[in-house]
Design a protein around this motif. Structure first.
Motif, short mmCIF file in Angstrom:
data_model
loop_
_atom_site.label_atom_id
_atom_site.label_comp_id
_atom_site.label_asym_id
_atom_site.label_seq_id
_atom_site.Cartn_x
_atom_site.Cartn_y
_atom_site.Cartn_z
N ASN A 65 0.74 -1.09 -0.10
CA ASN A 65 0.03 -0.09 0.08
C ASN A 65 0.67 1.24 0.16
OD1 ASN A 65 -2.41 -1.45 0.07
ND2 ASN A 65 -2.12 -1.95 2.27
N MET A 66 1.86 1.26 -0.95
CA MET A 66 2.54 2.40 -1.15
C MET A 66 1.85 3.77 -1.79
SD MET A 66 5.93 2.97 -3.40
CE MET A 66 5.00 3.27 -4.96
N GLU A 67 2.16 4.66 -1.45
CA GLU A 67 1.73 6.17 -1.90
C GLU A 67 3.17 6.96 -1.83
OE1 GLU A 67 -2.27 8.39 -1.88
OE2 GLU A 67 -1.00 9.17 -0.22
N MET A 68 3.42 7.21 -3.10
CA MET A 68 4.79 8.26 -3.10
C MET A 68 4.72 9.50 -3.93
SD MET A 68 8.59 7.09 -4.72
CE MET A 68 8.67 5.58 -3.73
N PHE A 69 5.35 10.64 -3.55
CA PHE A 69 5.03 11.93 -4.32
C PHE A 69 6.03 12.35 -5.10
CE2 PHE A 69 1.49 11.68 -1.48
CZ PHE A 69 0.74 12.34 -2.18
N TYR A 70 6.60 12.55 -6.17
CA TYR A 70 7.59 13.17 -6.83
C TYR A 70 7.41 14.74 -6.69
CZ TYR A 70 8.97 8.33 -8.19
OH TYR A 70 9.26 6.97 -8.15
N THR A 71 8.32 15.39 -6.29
CA THR A 71 8.14 16.96 -6.49
C THR A 71 9.36 17.73 -7.04
OG1 THR A 71 9.15 17.34 -4.19
CG2 THR A 71 6.94 16.89 -4.12
N MET A 89 2.37 8.56 -7.35
CA MET A 89 2.20 7.05 -7.36
C MET A 89 1.41 6.35 -6.34
SD MET A 89 5.34 4.42 -8.37
CE MET A 89 6.49 5.83 -8.27
N GLN A 90 0.73 5.35 -6.69
CA GLN A 90 0.19 4.64 -5.84
C GLN A 90 0.36 3.06 -6.35
OE1 GLN A 90 -3.76 6.19 -5.94
NE2 GLN A 90 -3.58 6.77 -3.84
N ALA A 91 0.54 2.20 -5.14
CA ALA A 91 0.76 0.67 -5.40
C ALA A 91 0.58 -0.09 -4.40
CB ALA A 91 2.11 0.37 -6.07
N ALA A 92 -0.16 -1.37 -4.75
CA ALA A 92 -0.81 -2.20 -3.59
C ALA A 92 0.41 -2.97 -2.96
CB ALA A 92 -1.65 -3.15 -4.26
N GLU A 112 9.50 -3.83 -8.70
CA GLU A 112 8.56 -4.80 -9.39
C GLU A 112 7.15 -4.05 -8.79
OE1 GLU A 112 7.26 -9.06 -10.82
OE2 GLU A 112 9.20 -8.64 -9.55
N PHE A 113 6.27 -4.04 -9.60
CA PHE A 113 4.99 -3.90 -9.14
C PHE A 113 3.97 -4.76 -9.47
CE2 PHE A 113 7.25 -0.02 -9.74
CZ PHE A 113 7.09 0.85 -8.25
N PRO A 114 3.96 -5.92 -8.96
CA PRO A 114 3.16 -6.96 -9.64
C PRO A 114 1.77 -7.00 -9.32
CG PRO A 114 4.23 -7.61 -7.09
CD PRO A 114 4.64 -6.24 -7.47
N LYS A 115 1.27 -5.91 -8.49
CA LYS A 115 -0.09 -5.88 -8.52
C LYS A 115 -0.85 -4.55 -9.27
CE LYS A 115 -1.03 -8.66 -4.13
NZ LYS A 115 -1.51 -8.61 -2.85
N GLY A 116 0.42 -3.91 -9.98
CA GLY A 116 -0.26 -2.78 -10.77
C GLY A 116 0.40 -1.40 -10.22
N VAL A 117 0.12 -0.64 -10.80
CA VAL A 117 0.64 0.96 -10.46
C VAL A 117 -0.37 2.01 -10.94
CG1 VAL A 117 2.18 1.31 -12.50
CG2 VAL A 117 2.45 2.35 -10.22
N TYR A 118 -0.56 2.96 -10.23
CA TYR A 118 -1.47 4.07 -10.80
C TYR A 118 -0.90 5.30 -10.63
CZ TYR A 118 -5.07 7.52 -10.96
OH TYR A 118 -5.86 8.52 -11.11
N LEU A 119 -0.63 6.19 -11.65
CA LEU A 119 0.16 7.49 -11.48
C LEU A 119 -0.64 8.56 -11.83
CD1 LEU A 119 2.95 5.84 -13.52
CD2 LEU A 119 3.64 6.77 -11.31
N ALA A 158 -1.47 0.75 -14.95
CA ALA A 158 -1.32 -0.47 -15.67
C ALA A 158 -1.49 -1.72 -14.50
CB ALA A 158 0.33 -0.56 -15.68
N ASN A 159 -1.66 -2.86 -15.10
CA ASN A 159 -1.96 -4.14 -14.22
C ASN A 159 -0.69 -4.36 -13.45
OD1 ASN A 159 -4.47 -4.06 -15.02
ND2 ASN A 159 -4.71 -5.98 -15.90
N ASN A 160 0.35 -4.57 -14.38
CA ASN A 160 1.88 -4.54 -13.92
C ASN A 160 2.84 -3.76 -14.36
OD1 ASN A 160 4.41 -6.30 -14.34
ND2 ASN A 160 3.35 -7.67 -13.18
N ALA A 161 3.93 -3.63 -13.36
CA ALA A 161 4.87 -2.65 -13.94
C ALA A 161 6.28 -2.82 -13.21
CB ALA A 161 4.65 -1.20 -13.42
N TYR A 162 7.36 -2.43 -14.27
CA TYR A 162 8.60 -2.77 -13.55
C TYR A 162 9.40 -1.59 -13.82
CZ TYR A 162 12.58 -5.85 -12.60
OH TYR A 162 13.56 -6.36 -12.08
N PHE A 163 10.30 -1.11 -13.12
CA PHE A 163 11.02 0.10 -13.08
C PHE A 163 12.62 -0.55 -13.31
CE2 PHE A 163 14.25 3.05 -10.89
CZ PHE A 163 13.95 3.87 -11.96
#
Length: 175
Positions: free
Chosen positions: A37-43, A52-55, A66-73, A88-93
């Motif tokens: 349950n991450m929530e991050m801000f880039y300023t 950014m939010q990711a479960a 890796e964001f196996p449960k998806g990401v929302y920006l 996206a349903n799945n993401a990778y940085f």
């Protein structure tokens, strides 16, 4: 009797020396950290640019994530207005390339233009503020839908080029 004890001693010594060899340690390549349950801000200059939010997030030794449960920006303008979103349903940085990859159901929305991009794989180069793909894309506009394969665009979808567009492009509304 002494001879018997000598044979037993030698036999026990041989058995004791027959230990299995130690195996090489296996290098762990999994995540070093797991965040839920991450929530991050880039300023920049005290202004939120990206939210950014990711479960679930896995962080690796290389710096990859890796964001196996998806990401929302959410992307914001200098004035703080919501400009566009990416889901996206799945993401990778990939840290070394400073590159993001979204897979599955990938959706980008431009809020002001009321346009939406859908594809199954999308790359985002954060430093260039560009998104691109070689996959099939659909762009829904207020009155049209454009289909094609391959896309290069600004991250907010305000300007884009479809590499191989197809289908009719024109007004679809009532005449």
């Amino acid at each position: 009797m002494m001879r018997y004890l000598s044979i037993v001693f030698v036999a026990v010594s041989l058995i004791a020396c027959d230990q299995p060899e130690a195996k090489e340690p296996v290098e762990y390549k999994g995540p070093l950290r797991e965040v839920e349950n991450m929530e991050m801000f880039y300023t920049e200059n005290d202004h939120v640019k990206v939210k950014m939010q990711a479960a679930l997030v896995y962080e690796f030794l290389s710096g990859d994530r890796e964001f196996p449960k998806g990401v929302y920006l959410e992307f914001y303008t200098e004035e703080g207005a919501l400009e566009s979103t990416l889901k996206a349903n799945n993401a990778y940085f990939f840290k070394e390339q400073n590159l993001w990859r979204g897979r599955g159901k990938v959706e980008v929305k431009n809020i002001a233009k009321k346009e939406q991009l859908n594809t199954e794989e999308l790359f985002w180069k954060q430093t260039d503020q560009k998104i691109y793909t070689e996959q099939f894309v659909t762009i829904k506009m207020q009155d049209d839908v454009i289909y094609g394969t391959g896309l290069d665009a600004k991250q907010d979808l305000s300007d884009y080029v479809i590499t191989h567009p197809y289908g009719d492009v024109g007004y679809q509304g009532e005449e």
